[in-house]
Design an enzyme around this catalytic site. Sequence first.
Site, PDB file in Angstrom:
ATOM      1  N   ASP A 187     -17.073  -9.795 -48.251  1.00 31.29           N
ATOM      2  CA  ASP A 187     -16.922  -9.933 -46.799  1.00 31.29           C
ATOM      3  C   ASP A 187     -16.350 -11.291 -46.409  1.00 31.29           C
ATOM      4  O   ASP A 187     -15.947 -11.484 -45.251  1.00 31.29           O
ATOM      5  CB  ASP A 187     -18.274  -9.756 -46.098  1.00 31.29           C
ATOM      6  CG  ASP A 187     -18.864  -8.381 -46.323  1.00 31.29           C
ATOM      7  OD1 ASP A 187     -18.095  -7.409 -46.288  1.00 31.29           O
ATOM      8  OD2 ASP A 187     -20.090  -8.282 -46.537  1.00 31.29           O
ATOM      9  N   ASP A 226     -20.043  -4.689 -41.744  1.00 30.50           N
ATOM     10  CA  ASP A 226     -20.113  -4.227 -43.126  1.00 30.50           C
ATOM     11  C   ASP A 226     -21.239  -3.191 -43.206  1.00 30.50           C
ATOM     12  O   ASP A 226     -22.154  -3.205 -42.382  1.00 30.50           O
ATOM     13  CB  ASP A 226     -20.404  -5.416 -44.039  1.00 30.50           C
ATOM     14  CG  ASP A 226     -20.620  -4.994 -45.479  1.00 30.50           C
ATOM     15  OD1 ASP A 226     -19.825  -4.182 -45.983  1.00 30.50           O
ATOM     16  OD2 ASP A 226     -21.597  -5.472 -46.085  1.00 30.50           O
ATOM     17  N   CYS A 234     -20.757 -43.041 -20.355  1.00 34.21           N
ATOM     18  CA  CYS A 234     -20.281 -41.861 -19.626  1.00 34.21           C
ATOM     19  C   CYS A 234     -19.226 -41.137 -20.468  1.00 34.21           C
ATOM     20  O   CYS A 234     -18.890 -41.563 -21.571  1.00 34.21           O
ATOM     21  CB  CYS A 234     -19.709 -42.243 -18.271  1.00 34.21           C
ATOM     22  SG  CYS A 234     -18.185 -43.215 -18.374  1.00 34.21           S
ATOM     23  N   CYS A 266     -16.254 -43.107 -21.793  1.00 29.77           N
ATOM     24  CA  CYS A 266     -16.510 -43.867 -23.021  1.00 29.77           C
ATOM     25  C   CYS A 266     -16.326 -42.971 -24.246  1.00 29.77           C
ATOM     26  O   CYS A 266     -15.692 -43.360 -25.229  1.00 29.77           O
ATOM     27  CB  CYS A 266     -17.938 -44.428 -23.016  1.00 29.77           C
ATOM     28  SG  CYS A 266     -18.314 -45.509 -21.637  1.00 29.77           S
ATOM     29  N   ASP A 289     -22.465  -9.623 -45.425  1.00 30.18           N
ATOM     30  CA  ASP A 289     -23.414 -10.383 -46.246  1.00 30.18           C
ATOM     31  C   ASP A 289     -22.965 -10.578 -47.684  1.00 30.18           C
ATOM     32  O   ASP A 289     -23.649 -11.234 -48.464  1.00 30.18           O
ATOM     33  CB  ASP A 289     -24.777  -9.678 -46.261  1.00 30.18           C
ATOM     34  CG  ASP A 289     -24.754  -8.421 -47.136  1.00 30.18           C
ATOM     35  OD1 ASP A 289     -23.706  -7.731 -47.149  1.00 30.18           O
ATOM     36  OD2 ASP A 289     -25.768  -8.148 -47.803  1.00 30.18           O
TER      37      ASP A 289
END
Length: 845
Positions: A641, A442, A11, A14, A637
């Site tokens: 960036d 961008d 559970c 734990c 990308d």
Amino acid sequence: MEQYQVTGMSCAVCAGRVEKAVKEVPGVTSCSVSLLTNSMGVEGSASAADIVEAVEKAGYGASPKSASSKTDTGSAPSWADSDALKDRETPILKKRLMWSVPLLMVLMYFSMGHMMWGWYAPEAFDNHVFLGLFELLIAAAVMVINGKFFVSGVSSLLHKAPNMDTLVALGSGASFIYSVAELFLMILAQGNGRHDIVMKYGMNMYFESAAMIPTLITVGKMLEAKSKGRTTDALKGLMSLAPKTAVLLKDGVETEVAIDKVVAGDIFAVRPGEKIPVDGVILKGSTSVDESALTGESIPADKSEGDNVSAATINQQGYIECRAIRVGEDTTLAGIIRTVSDAAATKAPLARIADKVSMIFVPTVIVLSVLTLAGWLIAGKSFTFAIARGISVLVISCPCALGLATPVAIMVGSGVGAKNGILFKTASALEAAGRTQIIALDKTGTVTEGQPSVTDIIPVGRDENELLILAASLEKNSEHPLSKAVTFEADGLPIREVTDFEVLSGHGLRCMLDGKELIGGSMKFLASKGISEPSLTERANILSEQGKTPLMFAYGGEAAGLIAVSDKIREDSAKAVRELRNMGISTIMLTGDNHRTAKAIAAQAGVDHVISDVLPADKSEVVTAMKTLGKTAMVGDGINDAPALTSADSGIAIGAGTDIAVDAADIVVMKNRLSDVTAAIRLSRHTIRNIHQNLFWAFFYNAVCIPLAMGLYGIEMKPMYGAAAMALSSFFVCMNALRLNLVKPYDAAHDRKIGQINREAIAEIVSLTEKKEDKTMTKTMKIEGMMCPHCEASVKKALEAIEGVESAAPDHTAGVAVVTLSAEVENDVLKNAVEAKDYKVIGIE
């Protein structure tokens, strides 16, 4: 992140206990335990042996999910094996039920069917003592079959970390012990001839509850295990995609080998209909490749010599020969599997509430059970009534529902994203995306296609081909999309070799050609170098207003001409931006391009605000400023960036971007479409909503059912009914999470605005950024006498000591110094500072 397999957890308590134990190990910086996958992610310098030892001391088991880290072999990492997620729990639970249920049915027949409803039974069962002994034996057998609850429960109690198994063991054990005591009293009463007391005690035994509780919990555990198994279907599906063999070409001979025998540099062949075994580059042939398994894109991608191919994609048409470039855990598929697996091993911020409650949940329930028993006794109720209420409290409480509420939704949400080419690196990333209020985009490669082409060539003092040769000789050394456009346009022309090539980040390029300096970049950059041409400036402004990017080139200190490059916006950009606005998200375009070009592109895409002429560090500063107004995401990308992606609350990398951008991001969209960004946010919002539903149910269930079991509503609940309710609670949470498989990430029909951003505040930050750029002035000083870098350093130090001078960039080869000012500084002040160092100032522009 190092991952470990953890055993013995039952559970959320734990999981919390294991997490706490590992975090106390010296060298561990972070630890996250997933109850869903029984896995643990650990970061830090602690050794695996120390971590395993800490887990074992806490009363559980652990082993590293060791994976090959070699890059030159195809050894399959253990986490990439779908067998690692195989449901081993359900068969064990089934076997336990195969024995438990028949015995329980027999017990229920005699204890309830015969005693309460008069069903047939041999005459011996009319004797309450005989019946009690029979029930004791059957109940004991069922409890032994389900002994794991008692072993785990007692062990957890001894480790001072009681868990769900402790509640089951206490509930079932209390029922059994109480019933045994009643049985002994019955035997004494029968020996004394007190048949009325024998009858009374015979009706008060709870042997059926002692057997029913572990049996019903086992049923619930099996349902939970099955539903948990379904939440990992997406991950198991990805793992099953991995090819098992490859056909290698050696000396013209084809040899089929196991995938782990392929090494980088091997040549392999793929026929139509076959899976590509590893990442590679095509050496011979052309084809179309079904990449839907990795990107979710249904349209096959055309491939020819020089193109890259990825493992697990399918060659649909032609025969191809490829060279292996990434194998084993370095392949794109392995990276996707690792990302989804890591996300499952991390925790979302929403889980913290449930974790804190879970850690005190079981002890609280035990205390409530004791208080319930004592309370009813004080109220004058019989011990039988009081013990039944106390046991019901123990067995109806469900910490598992709390522990599973977040991870099951995260796993299913991550899986749905992976199927659609959207990779969430962590659970936090999945949660944060849905809270986005501002998104910075961008331009090149994000809003636009990133594949610009030359539209205009305007030479000065030479013909177009001469200008192209100069420009391409400089640009061929750069990976920037604009540089590639110029180089492509010059294909077939005699491009020349250059020396001393240098990238001036955010500004332009420079090199030496035949002893003369060759420079290329924006008009502003060339002007800072003291190079201008009025006719080109006017033409550049016109081109910028048309959405084109003008690049100016100078050779030997004189303007050589202008080349304009245009980059079309992506087909889906305008639609994606419109969907973002419909979600209540403000959009900003950040670009290093000039303002006119940026504004033209932004108008086509429908972006709210534009901030142009920004350097990489400036992008990061803008994102940081926007974060003060609301949750901010950055989409990009390129290498430039990366700082902004890291600064943002959610960094989203377009998948075809650079490795640095992908590494810096929290989310990667594989299909290179801006619409995938809206899909990621939409999926995140659905997942957050599902988590909220699960957490509400988990808290609501316990808040309502525990008082019910205590008898506060005037209802006398039997312990077995409490066990049944507990068993179904976790199952409900898992099944609710599975509804996320029905989510359509690209369906904008049900989008709604969440929260409200102060758009005036955003506009003010944009305005302040523009004002800051306007206030930054540059002056170009023509200086005689600078002969070497030492001279440059002397001039630089003298100029930067002047108040109002932000920076100085002397260049002894050009005989100039570009001075950036943050405030107005008189020319005489600049001149006197330089001439005090024995250099002569010819002029200042």
